[in-house]
Design an enzyme around this catalytic site. Structure first.
Site, PDB file in Angstrom:
ATOM      1  CB  CYS A  18       2.896   2.470   5.607  1.00 48.96           C
ATOM      2  SG  CYS A  18       3.392   1.580   7.074  1.00 48.96           S
ATOM      3  N   PRO A  19       3.591  -0.566   4.298  1.00 48.39           N
ATOM      4  CG  PRO A  19       4.080  -2.824   4.839  1.00 48.39           C
ATOM      5  CD  PRO A  19       2.999  -1.921   4.248  1.00 48.39           C
TER       6      PRO A  19
END
Length: 81
Positions: A18-19
């Protein structure tokens, strides 16, 4: 898995956390034509909720399906506009 749709392109983001799976998915879907289906392959378990949340909050895309296949998470996103 229900493959009632034709995959236009596959995006491999395995190993990214992430992200980046969402960022790379957005960049890839932006470059596809309307009606195209993007298959996203990820190893980050958080991508299940991240990509779902992104698709729900984004106009012009629809999350068709998500599948957990061992330690690979497969996401199928259609560009609708």
């Amino acid at each position: 898995m229900n493959e009632a749709f034709d995959i236009t392109e596959t995006l491999d983001v395995k190993g990214a956390s992430c992200p980046m799976p969402v960022v790379k998915t957005k960049n890839a879907i932006d470059n596809l034509a309307e009606g195209s289906v993007l298959e996203v392959l990820a190893t980050d378990s958080g991508s299940m909720s991240d990509i779902e949340g992104w698709a729900e909050g984004t106009t012009g895309v629809e999350l068709l399906e998500q599948v957990e296949d061992g330690n690979v998470y497969k996401h199928y996103v259609e560009k609708t506009a």
